[in-house]
Design an enzyme around this catalytic site. Sequence first.
Site, PDB file in Angstrom:
ATOM      1  N   ASP A 227       4.405  -2.206   2.008  1.00  0.00           N
ATOM      2  CA  ASP A 227       4.602  -0.590   2.182  1.00  0.00           C
ATOM      3  C   ASP A 227       5.178  -0.189   0.816  1.00  0.00           C
ATOM      4  O   ASP A 227       5.382   0.941   0.564  1.00  0.00           O
ATOM      5  CB  ASP A 227       5.426  -0.195   3.315  1.00  0.00           C
ATOM      6  CG  ASP A 227       6.908  -0.921   3.535  1.00  0.00           C
ATOM      7  OD1 ASP A 227       7.313  -1.556   2.461  1.00  0.00           O
ATOM      8  OD2 ASP A 227       7.764  -0.252   4.237  1.00  0.00           O
ATOM      9  N   SER A 228       5.300  -0.968  -0.113  1.00  0.00           N
ATOM     10  CA  SER A 228       5.452  -0.481  -1.649  1.00  0.00           C
ATOM     11  C   SER A 228       4.277   0.093  -2.070  1.00  0.00           C
ATOM     12  O   SER A 228       4.289   0.722  -2.968  1.00  0.00           O
ATOM     13  CB  SER A 228       5.402  -1.727  -2.403  1.00  0.00           C
ATOM     14  OG  SER A 228       4.370  -2.867  -2.226  1.00  0.00           O
TER      15      SER A 228
ATOM     16  N   ASP B  39       2.195  -4.798   6.428  1.00  0.00           N
ATOM     17  CA  ASP B  39       3.475  -4.337   6.401  1.00  0.00           C
ATOM     18  C   ASP B  39       3.306  -3.159   7.558  1.00  0.00           C
ATOM     19  O   ASP B  39       2.636  -2.300   7.861  1.00  0.00           O
ATOM     20  CB  ASP B  39       3.953  -3.606   5.212  1.00  0.00           C
ATOM     21  CG  ASP B  39       5.237  -4.216   4.701  1.00  0.00           C
ATOM     22  OD1 ASP B  39       5.986  -5.290   5.575  1.00  0.00           O
ATOM     23  OD2 ASP B  39       5.458  -4.117   3.616  1.00  0.00           O
TER      24      ASP B  39
ATOM     25  N   LYS C  35       3.810  -7.795   9.113  1.00  0.00           N
ATOM     26  CA  LYS C  35       5.289  -8.113   8.479  1.00  0.00           C
ATOM     27  C   LYS C  35       6.321  -7.012   8.906  1.00  0.00           C
ATOM     28  O   LYS C  35       5.673  -5.714   8.840  1.00  0.00           O
ATOM     29  CB  LYS C  35       5.192  -8.070   6.916  1.00  0.00           C
ATOM     30  CG  LYS C  35       6.739  -8.384   6.328  1.00  0.00           C
ATOM     31  CD  LYS C  35       6.698  -8.967   4.989  1.00  0.00           C
ATOM     32  CE  LYS C  35       6.570  -7.621   3.821  1.00  0.00           C
ATOM     33  NZ  LYS C  35       7.634  -6.730   3.865  1.00  0.00           N
TER      34      LYS C  35
ATOM     35  N   GLU D 113      10.614  -5.818   8.811  1.00  0.00           N
ATOM     36  CA  GLU D 113      11.851  -6.015   8.168  1.00  0.00           C
ATOM     37  C   GLU D 113      13.116  -6.182   9.177  1.00  0.00           C
ATOM     38  O   GLU D 113      13.006  -5.209  10.271  1.00  0.00           O
ATOM     39  CB  GLU D 113      12.324  -4.997   7.157  1.00  0.00           C
ATOM     40  CG  GLU D 113      11.207  -4.700   6.120  1.00  0.00           C
ATOM     41  CD  GLU D 113      11.710  -3.537   5.159  1.00  0.00           C
ATOM     42  OE1 GLU D 113      12.701  -2.864   5.385  1.00  0.00           O
ATOM     43  OE2 GLU D 113      10.905  -3.354   4.037  1.00  0.00           O
TER      44      GLU D 113
ATOM     45  N   GLU E  93      14.063 -11.293   0.074  1.00  0.00           N
ATOM     46  CA  GLU E  93      14.035 -10.187  -1.188  1.00  0.00           C
ATOM     47  C   GLU E  93      15.409 -10.187  -1.454  1.00  0.00           C
ATOM     48  O   GLU E  93      16.274  -9.700  -0.941  1.00  0.00           O
ATOM     49  CB  GLU E  93      13.437  -9.020  -0.715  1.00  0.00           C
ATOM     50  CG  GLU E  93      13.317  -7.914  -1.792  1.00  0.00           C
ATOM     51  CD  GLU E  93      12.533  -6.812  -1.528  1.00  0.00           C
ATOM     52  OE1 GLU E  93      11.873  -6.525  -0.681  1.00  0.00           O
ATOM     53  OE2 GLU E  93      12.484  -5.989  -2.489  1.00  0.00           O
TER      54      GLU E  93
HETATM   55  O1  KIV Z   1       6.391  -3.708   0.378  1.00  0.00           O
HETATM   56  C1  KIV Z   1       6.148  -4.644  -0.272  1.00  0.00           C
HETATM   57  O2  KIV Z   1       5.411  -4.900  -1.252  1.00  0.00           O
HETATM   58  C2  KIV Z   1       7.105  -5.885   0.028  1.00  0.00           C
HETATM   59  C3  KIV Z   1       7.264  -7.209  -0.691  1.00  0.00           C
HETATM   60  C4  KIV Z   1       7.927  -6.685  -2.079  1.00  0.00           C
HETATM   61  C5  KIV Z   1       7.584  -8.245  -0.402  1.00  0.00           C
HETATM   62  O3  KIV Z   1       7.509  -5.912   1.071  1.00  0.00           O
END
Ligand code: KIV
Length: 267
Positions: free
Chosen positions: A47-48, A86, A116, A118, A185
Amino acid sequence: MKPKKITVNTLMEMKKNGEKITMLTAYDYLMASLLDQSGIEVILVGDSLGNVVLGYENTLPVTMDDMVHHCSSVTRGAKNAMVVGDMPFMSYQVSPEQAVENAGWLLKESGVQAIKLEGGDEVLESIKKIVKAGIPVMGHLGLTPQSINKFGGYGVRGEAEEEAKAMITDAKRLEAAGAFSIVLEKVPAGLAKEITQNLAIPTIGIGAGADCDGQVLVTHDMLGMFEKFKPKFSKRYAEMAKDMKKCYKQYINEVKDKKFPTEDYSF
Ligand code: KIV
């Protein structure tokens, strides 16, 4: 011999054999295809996306529609790499039912192999339900950017003894809940090592030292494409933003000066 598609089993095998796992982010077909051709094992559609592609200040505004759209283009480019998508903010925090529905949506519509999410204790029930539905889950502990307003900043997590102990407990609980891997992280290297040694499943570090089972970086950071800020943990392997701007400027100048197109580029 044709290289095989990477699966959760491959990653478990790699941990057992002490072979490091490589993961990088991608948000579109072209980047995914280049990563895949380079032999990356896991592509994370993080989600970056919100920061480096959509131009938001943080990851909070990213939606399920955004993730489905970008994950779909990444899976079209990833022939051998495993693709993990994500789960965006507020797509799994409401209830385990909401979590499993959205995880299923992402998997069915985009073709990612795993999701993924969090968090620690607070997401255990959701992880159990998602795994029970047949969807592999990657956990994410330490600095969890979706909780930025709770933390009040992007500092290192787990420096205080109590927080470190809680993270070790959370990691073990995530594993027991069925997670196949955990991203760590921005946690102290010693703590990441202890967590890694205490788990059968692989850890993937970002700013978590050299002893995790694998490493991940945001591709736009490691290529030097994203210039807004440079995290300490992100090594720059290129200065692509500078190179790209040089090319754009040359093109602009050549068009203005009537040097492009020449006859070679004309019909
Ligand atoms: O959103 C993302 O790119 C991430 C990574 C930094 C692990 O969660």
